[in-house]
Scaffold this motif. Sequence first.
Motif, PDB file in Angstrom:
ATOM      1  N   MET A   1       0.798  -1.216   0.000  1.00 54.44           N
ATOM      2  CA  MET A   1       0.000   0.000   0.000  1.00 54.44           C
ATOM      3  C   MET A   1       0.834   1.270   0.000  1.00 54.44           C
ATOM      4  N   PRO A   2       2.000   1.324   0.639  1.00 49.55           N
ATOM      5  CA  PRO A   2       2.753   2.572   0.597  1.00 49.55           C
ATOM      6  C   PRO A   2       3.084   3.021  -0.835  1.00 49.55           C
ATOM      7  N   ILE A   3       3.414   2.095  -1.693  1.00 44.53           N
ATOM      8  CA  ILE A   3       3.732   2.440  -3.087  1.00 44.53           C
ATOM      9  C   ILE A   3       2.482   2.920  -3.805  1.00 44.53           C
ATOM     10  N   LYS A   5      -0.238   4.286  -2.442  1.00 44.15           N
ATOM     11  CA  LYS A   5      -0.613   5.594  -1.907  1.00 44.15           C
ATOM     12  C   LYS A   5       0.304   6.705  -2.409  1.00 44.15           C
ATOM     13  N   ALA A   6       1.567   6.391  -2.619  1.00 45.49           N
ATOM     14  CA  ALA A   6       2.517   7.407  -3.078  1.00 45.49           C
ATOM     15  C   ALA A   6       2.340   7.756  -4.546  1.00 45.49           C
ATOM     16  N   LYS A  10      -5.406  10.771  -4.171  1.00 38.22           N
ATOM     17  CA  LYS A  10      -6.439  10.402  -3.199  1.00 38.22           C
ATOM     18  C   LYS A  10      -7.839  10.551  -3.780  1.00 38.22           C
ATOM     19  N   ASN A  28      -8.085   4.610   1.456  1.00 35.61           N
ATOM     20  CA  ASN A  28      -7.099   5.625   1.081  1.00 35.61           C
ATOM     21  C   ASN A  28      -7.486   6.471  -0.125  1.00 35.61           C
TER      22      ASN A  28
END
Length: 121
Positions: A1-3, A5-6, A10, A28
């Motif tokens: 998820m960090p990738i 979200k980056a 949004k 997110n």
Amino acid sequence: MPIVKANIAKEAMVMTDDSGVYLKAGDNFHAHGVVNHSAEEYVAGIAHTNTIEGSFSIFKRGMKGVYQHCGEQHLHRYLADFDFRYTHRERTGFNDAARADQAIRGIVGKRLTYRRPDIDG
């Protein structure tokens, strides 16, 4: 998820299959459309994964066949190139001339520069 979200706004609607790794994706983003592939569902309302699967398939073939290597620092450039070509393919109403015109319009005001080689050292 960090990738994810980056790299995804949004405000986007994220469309995924029913894999457990995507269960919290909707937390997110603006919306999360899910298709239940395990029940042979491939479209649920406006949610589907066909476009990204087709696009990613072309990207993978290009990276294995034509380019063969891409450093992480340049990955976004390769993805932008494949995205442009996929978005501006004939099926979407672009022929070679129209695609070239669009590409040329996209370079206005941009300049590609390289560092000069250090010939003294």
